[in-house]
Design an enzyme around this catalytic site. Structure first.
Site, PDB file in Angstrom:
ATOM      1  CG  ASN A 156      14.477   9.672  30.352  1.00 36.18           C
ATOM      2  OD1 ASN A 156      14.013  10.788  30.588  1.00 36.18           O
ATOM      3  ND2 ASN A 156      13.734   8.579  30.292  1.00 36.18           N
ATOM      4  CD  GLU A 188      18.998   9.226  34.881  1.00 34.18           C
ATOM      5  OE1 GLU A 188      18.132   9.413  35.742  1.00 34.18           O
ATOM      6  OE2 GLU A 188      18.731   8.795  33.740  1.00 34.18           O
ATOM      7  CG  HIS A 206      26.397  27.372  49.190  1.00 34.89           C
ATOM      8  ND1 HIS A 206      26.583  26.762  50.402  1.00 34.89           N
ATOM      9  CD2 HIS A 206      27.382  28.315  49.090  1.00 34.89           C
ATOM     10  CE1 HIS A 206      27.619  27.320  51.032  1.00 34.89           C
ATOM     11  NE2 HIS A 206      28.119  28.250  50.240  1.00 34.89           N
ATOM     12  CE  LYS A 231      43.335 -13.737  43.354  1.00 39.50           C
ATOM     13  NZ  LYS A 231      43.167 -13.544  44.805  1.00 39.50           N
ATOM     14  CB  SER A 270      39.637 -18.145  43.278  1.00 38.46           C
ATOM     15  OG  SER A 270      40.896 -18.786  43.090  1.00 38.46           O
ATOM     16  CD  GLN A 314      40.404 -17.949  46.620  1.00 42.14           C
ATOM     17  OE1 GLN A 314      41.396 -18.643  46.642  1.00 42.14           O
ATOM     18  NE2 GLN A 314      39.180 -18.454  46.614  1.00 42.14           N
ATOM     19  CG  ASN A 328      51.033 -18.097  50.412  1.00 40.38           C
ATOM     20  OD1 ASN A 328      50.005 -18.520  49.865  1.00 40.38           O
ATOM     21  ND2 ASN A 328      51.435 -18.512  51.597  1.00 40.38           N
TER      22      ASN A 328
HETATM   23  N1  ARG Z   1      43.894 -18.492  45.044  1.00 44.35           N
HETATM   24  C1  ARG Z   1      44.709 -17.972  46.104  1.00 44.35           C
HETATM   25  C2  ARG Z   1      44.404 -16.490  46.332  1.00 44.35           C
HETATM   26  O1  ARG Z   1      43.862 -15.907  45.506  1.00 44.35           O
HETATM   27  C3  ARG Z   1      46.135 -18.114  45.753  1.00 44.35           C
HETATM   28  C4  ARG Z   1      47.017 -18.268  46.927  1.00 44.35           C
HETATM   29  C5  ARG Z   1      46.631 -19.486  47.645  1.00 44.35           C
HETATM   30  N2  ARG Z   1      47.553 -19.864  48.638  1.00 44.35           N
HETATM   31  C6  ARG Z   1      47.287 -20.819  49.511  1.00 44.35           C
HETATM   32  N3  ARG Z   1      48.197 -21.140  50.357  1.00 44.35           N
HETATM   33  N4  ARG Z   1      46.129 -21.445  49.530  1.00 44.35           N
HETATM   34  O2  ARG Z   1      44.714 -15.953  47.352  1.00 44.35           O
END
Ligand code: ARG
Length: 472
Positions: A297, A302, A168, A337, A35, A334, A122
């Site tokens: 335009n 838009e 309306h 995001k 990520s 995850q 976490n």
């Molecule tokens: N990159 C993970 C997320 O965005 C962070 C938490 C990951 N935790 C794990 N136990 N793999 O959720």
């Protein structure tokens, strides 16, 4: 050093979590699960959280003061490198947390390896998101106030301009253009209030929930909360690691902002058509046609209208991600995001460009005023007039309707009927009806709280200006 579980000929995992693994992660898995491409934007908040955590670990004697100092210095140097574009983010390290932790350990050695004491990714990701969103809420509050300010300025500039109000999409009753503009100031004001309320639920420290169950180490959550300016600490470690309500709530707030922008955009598109010709968006904020030389335009409104789709998509996307998740943390989360960041970026840019464009927009007041004639828009005033003469509203409504029908036959305006003609419908009608049927008379009679009478609109405008710190 060889691990008894190693498959001969294969190196054991080099991951921070690799202790129990005997095989290296497949490259395809690293690519699939990383990520860091998008969560790297959390680096400042990740570092801010880690510094507060390290200070707490020192206070609680879980690490030595020198280690705490080394961690803070190391994190600062990492932040400086990221800001300068000198930091090498590595997808095989998955996410922002492990990229930073690994770099820290590479730089300062063992002390770096102590940073993760008493916490888990976490609760760490939850913390990063909360810190990040707190800043975003503040930034959006400023953007929304800027937009409200433009509406207040326009409302002041065009005070007195009368236009048709629509229901309306049919001409309904005359209103002040400023009343219409201030309607948007009200909407964006509610959006600010909503975000600030959402911020209260964001502003709770999740760190200390650890993986899901809390920790047996003697951490001090209240201290971390104080360091980071949180109003309190979360109360259930399982709920904390499982919770993305605050992300969803932010997405919903963003959605209402975007929907308000989209409705405004629709009006700007419509109003800049020749059919309406109510508004002229500055040339700098319009585009031409590659084929038709005469075209100008309204692409900006838009696009703003069009981008509503992805913002709503972001909310739907995360709602669906969360829908079937058991407690507590699941890697599915995850997936919060990308939609969140996209919605933030999209709404941010829509707000900014709309504010800029509106400051370069003019209203065609003559055209608006002209559009108030021909639609019998003061028929309600006629009914209200009869109500004041003690006729029950339903009867007054029927009578006014019949008078409108008569005008249609004669192809004239309500105010153009002779008094005799009107009195043939009801002897209650007298000479003073004519002021009531005038467009100005109609507007200015609407003095109910929140109404469109000039006196009320001026009052409302003064209040908005005061709230926004505008001195007129
Ligand atoms: N990159 C993970 C997320 O965005 C962070 C938490 C990951 N935790 C794990 N136990 N793999 O959720």
């Amino acid at each position: 050093m060889s691990n008894p579980q190693d498959i001969p000929g294969q190196a054991p995992s080099s991951k921070l979590w690799g202790g129990r693994f005997s095989e290296t992660t497949a490259a395809s898995v690293e690519a699939f699960s990383a990520s860091i491409q998008y969560d790297s934007r959390l680096f400042r908040h990740d570092i801010m959280g880690s510094k507060a955590h390290a200070r707490m670990l020192v206070q609680q004697k879980l690490i030595a003061p020198e280690e705490g100092e080394a961690i803070v210095r190391g994190l600062d140097s990492i932040q400086a490198d990221i800001e300068a574009g000198r930091f090498d983010f590595r997808p095989e390290l998955e996410d922002i947390h492990m990229n930073i932790e690994k770099a820290l350990t590479d730089r300062i050695g063992e002390a770096g390896a102590r940073l993760h004491t008493g916490r888990s990714r976490n609760d760490q990701i939850n913390l990063d998101l909360r810190l990040y969103l707190r800043d975003e809420c503040d930034a959006f509050d400023t953007l929304l106030a800027d937009l409200q300010r433009v509406f207040a300025q326009l409302a002041r500039r065009y005070l007195g301009t009368i236009m048709p109000g629509y229901t309306h999409m049919q001409r309904a009753q005359p209103v002040l253009l400023s009343h219409h503009l201030l309607a948007y100031a009200s909407m964006f004001g509610r959006d600010r209030a909503r975000l600030s309320d959402c911020r209260k639920r964001i502003n709770v420290l999740p760190l200390g929930a650890a993986a899901l169950a809390g920790t047996g180490l003697p951490i001090d959550r209240a201290m971390v909360a104080r360091e980071l300016g949180f109003a309190g600490v979360s109360d259930n470690s399982m709920d904390t690691t499982a919770d993305r309500d605050f992300v969803l709530e932010t997405l919903f707030c963003l959605n209402l902002i975007q929907i308000h922008l989209s409705r405004l955009s629709e009006e700007l598109v419509l109003w800049s058509s020749k059919e309406f010709d109510f508004v002229r968006i500055g040339d700098r904020y319009c585009t031409g046609s590659s084929l038709m030389p005469q075209k100008k335009n309204p692409d900006i409104p838009e696009l703003v209208r069009g981008k509503s789709g992805r913002v709503t998509g972001a909310l739907m996307s995360l709602l669906m991600t969360m829908k079937g998740l058991p407690l507590t943390y699941n890697r599915d989360m995850q997936e919060d995001k990308e939609p969140l960041f996209d919605a933030l970026d999209t709404v941010r840019s829509c707000l900014a460009i709309t504010t800029e464009m509106l400051a370069h927009t003019e209203f065609n007041t003559a055209r608006m005023r002209a559009a108030t004639t021909g639609g019998f828009m003061t028929a309600t005033d006629l009914a209200d007039y009869l109500v004041c003469k003690n006729l029950p509203f339903r009867q007054a409504h029927g009578l006014a309707g019949r008078i409108v029908a008569r005008c249609q036959e004669l192809q004239c305006e309500l105010g153009e009927l002779t008094l005799e003609e009107m009195q043939s419908f009801s002897p209650l009608i007298e000479e003073d009806i004519y002021t009531r049927l005038s467009i100005e008379g109609s507007v200015n009679s609407r003095t109910s709280a929140g109404g469109t009478a000039r006196s009320r609109v001026e009052e409302a405008l003064n209040t908005v200006e005061q709230q926004l710190g505008i001195h007129s």
